[in-house]
Motif scaffolding. Structure first.
Motif, PDB file in Angstrom:
ATOM      1  N   SER A  75      -4.698  -3.335 -20.334  1.00  0.00           N
ATOM      2  CA  SER A  75      -3.671  -2.785 -19.610  1.00  0.00           C
ATOM      3  C   SER A  75      -2.987  -3.745 -18.888  1.00  0.00           C
ATOM      4  O   SER A  75      -1.593  -3.684 -18.673  1.00  0.00           O
ATOM      5  CB  SER A  75      -4.331  -2.419 -17.717  1.00  0.00           C
ATOM      6  OG  SER A  75      -5.391  -1.180 -17.684  1.00  0.00           O
ATOM      7  N   SER A  97      -9.393   6.228  -9.978  1.00  0.00           N
ATOM      8  CA  SER A  97      -9.050   5.507 -10.290  1.00  0.00           C
ATOM      9  C   SER A  97      -8.471   4.939 -11.492  1.00  0.00           C
ATOM     10  O   SER A  97      -7.555   4.327 -12.065  1.00  0.00           O
ATOM     11  CB  SER A  97     -10.160   4.092 -10.398  1.00  0.00           C
ATOM     12  OG  SER A  97     -11.331   4.667 -11.604  1.00  0.00           O
ATOM     13  N   GLU A 136      -4.496   3.295 -12.513  1.00  0.00           N
ATOM     14  CA  GLU A 136      -5.041   2.571 -13.502  1.00  0.00           C
ATOM     15  C   GLU A 136      -3.610   2.854 -15.079  1.00  0.00           C
ATOM     16  O   GLU A 136      -2.769   1.320 -14.940  1.00  0.00           O
ATOM     17  CB  GLU A 136      -6.322   2.609 -14.329  1.00  0.00           C
ATOM     18  CG  GLU A 136      -7.128   2.108 -13.618  1.00  0.00           C
ATOM     19  CD  GLU A 136      -8.405   1.930 -14.976  1.00  0.00           C
ATOM     20  OE1 GLU A 136      -8.319   2.009 -15.449  1.00  0.00           O
ATOM     21  OE2 GLU A 136      -8.911   2.012 -13.788  1.00  0.00           O
ATOM     22  N   ASN A 161      -1.043  -0.517  -9.828  1.00  0.00           N
ATOM     23  CA  ASN A 161      -1.833  -1.135  -9.104  1.00  0.00           C
ATOM     24  C   ASN A 161      -2.643  -2.068  -8.194  1.00  0.00           C
ATOM     25  O   ASN A 161      -2.974  -2.993  -8.079  1.00  0.00           O
ATOM     26  CB  ASN A 161      -3.124  -1.373 -10.013  1.00  0.00           C
ATOM     27  CG  ASN A 161      -4.607  -0.051  -9.450  1.00  0.00           C
ATOM     28  OD1 ASN A 161      -4.489   0.518  -8.706  1.00  0.00           O
ATOM     29  ND2 ASN A 161      -5.696  -0.578 -10.666  1.00  0.00           N
ATOM     30  N   THR A 194      -6.314  -4.740 -13.181  1.00  0.00           N
ATOM     31  CA  THR A 194      -5.784  -3.419 -14.190  1.00  0.00           C
ATOM     32  C   THR A 194      -4.612  -3.973 -14.668  1.00  0.00           C
ATOM     33  O   THR A 194      -4.337  -3.749 -15.767  1.00  0.00           O
ATOM     34  CB  THR A 194      -5.835  -2.220 -14.379  1.00  0.00           C
ATOM     35  OG1 THR A 194      -5.293  -1.871 -13.300  1.00  0.00           O
ATOM     36  CG2 THR A 194      -7.292  -1.723 -13.497  1.00  0.00           C
TER      37      THR A 194
END
Length: 342
Positions: A250, A289, A293, A298, A309
């Motif tokens: 991420s 969640s 992401e 976030n 992330t």
């Protein structure tokens, strides 16, 4: 990193790196399966008592079930690919819009797509105050960009264009597909890891059962305990490394998507200004969640930032200033009136 001549090199390098990380996720899944096989042999069945014999039998068990594991994971990922957009829309409660009810956003999105010869993704609006956005879909007919009402209200046209370009870059680079695989595979590993943890913590009777077996088997009790500890070690390693890989996938992608937004709009200051406006305000209440992401931001702070992330807004702005020619401090008048660079 964000200079124009190096952007596509970084994109290709990141794709290769991501492919290796995804392969690593599947290796961790087999490691988890091996740990579960050891745990089954040593704890539930009792095994033969000898540590080497338990490991050998567990390895044979794992090899026998490996094809079934592979098919099961592949089927799970395939279902996720087929249903991901439907599940996301159902989870968030967003609604699809077009030129008639979101003319500003639709016009900006269409202009960006025309400039790169892309088909225009679907556009959806999520009626929440938090300023955020995310891209979804793993096939051209699924590609969607979702914007929150708070984002539309907070950003001017140049900033909104930068955000749309950021999400388009995720689609162009195949980021959504990669993250979907990561979410689905890590989801299984995390579920099994948490399930085993709860069983161990909330079922002391299982420990007493193990102790009674050790007492009745003088020669093999030590081997069984060692096998249980090795199994738990494998499970914990697979669980935690899967999360680390998910974070690594991420974080890097957000930097490249920011760079892609600058490459599309030729306006680094618009991206910087948009990031400043959403900083620490993007938490969407009531969504899983996994959805957060996928979002533009976030938000995390303090110690939890180690497990975030996304890189922090400050780091992303710093990268845009250092590598894309953005300004660290943008005067309001300049941000609103400066024309994009040619």
């Amino acid at each position: 990193m964000f200079q124009a001549f190096g952007l596509y090199t970084h994109i290709q390098a990141n794709r290769r790196r991501s492919a290796l990380l995804i392969a690593g996720l599947f290796v961790l899944f087999y490691l988890l399966a091996f740990g579960l096989a050891i745990l089954r042999r040593a704890w539930l069945d009792g095994g033969t008592g000898a540590f080497e014999a338990i490991l050998s039998a567990s390895l044979r068990d794992c090899l026998w079930v490996a094809p079934a594991i592979t098919v099961g994971v592949a089927l799970w990922v395939w279902c996720g690919f087929r249903l991901n957009t439907f599940i996301l829309n159902l989870t968030t409660g967003s609604r699809e819009v077009d030129r008639s009810n979101a003319p500003r956003a639709f016009h900006l999105l269409q202009s960006l797509c025309i400039s790169r010869g892309m088909s225009v993704p679907k556009l959806r609006i999520l009626e929440v105050e938090a300023p955020n956005a995310f891209a979804s879909g793993v096939r051209p007919d699924q590609y969607t960009i979702t914007l929150t009402r708070g984002l539309l209200d907070a950003l001017d046209d140049r900033e909104l264009e930068a955000v749309l370009a950021h999400e388009l870059t995720h689609i162009r680079n195949g980021d959504v597909r990669t993250m979907m695989v990561a979410v689905l595979v890590v989801g299984i590993i995390s579920f099994l890891g948490e399930l085993i943890y709860r069983v161990l913590c909330e079922s002391p009777g299982l420990w007493r059962l193990s102790s009674s077996r050790n007492t009745s088997d003088k020669g093999g009790g030590g081997g069984r305990i060692a096998a249980i500890l090795v199994a738990l070690l494998f499970i914990v390693i697979a669980w935690q490394l899967s999360i680390v890989i998910r974070f690594a996938l991420s974080r890097r992608r957000e930097y490249i998507a920011d760079a892609g937004a600058v490459e599309l709009t030729k306006n680094p200051n618009a991206m910087i200004s948009a990031l400043r406006k959403i900083d620490r305000k993007g938490e969407i209440e009531g969504v899983p969640s996994a959805v957060m992401e996928l979002c533009l931001d976030n938000p995390r702070s303090g110690f939890s930032d180690l497990f975030a992330t996304h890189p922090s807004i400050e780091k992303r702005i710093d990268a845009l200033v250092r590598y894309a020619g953005g300004q660290a401090v943008i005067a309001p008048a300049v941000a609103e009136t400066e024309a994009p660079a040619a």
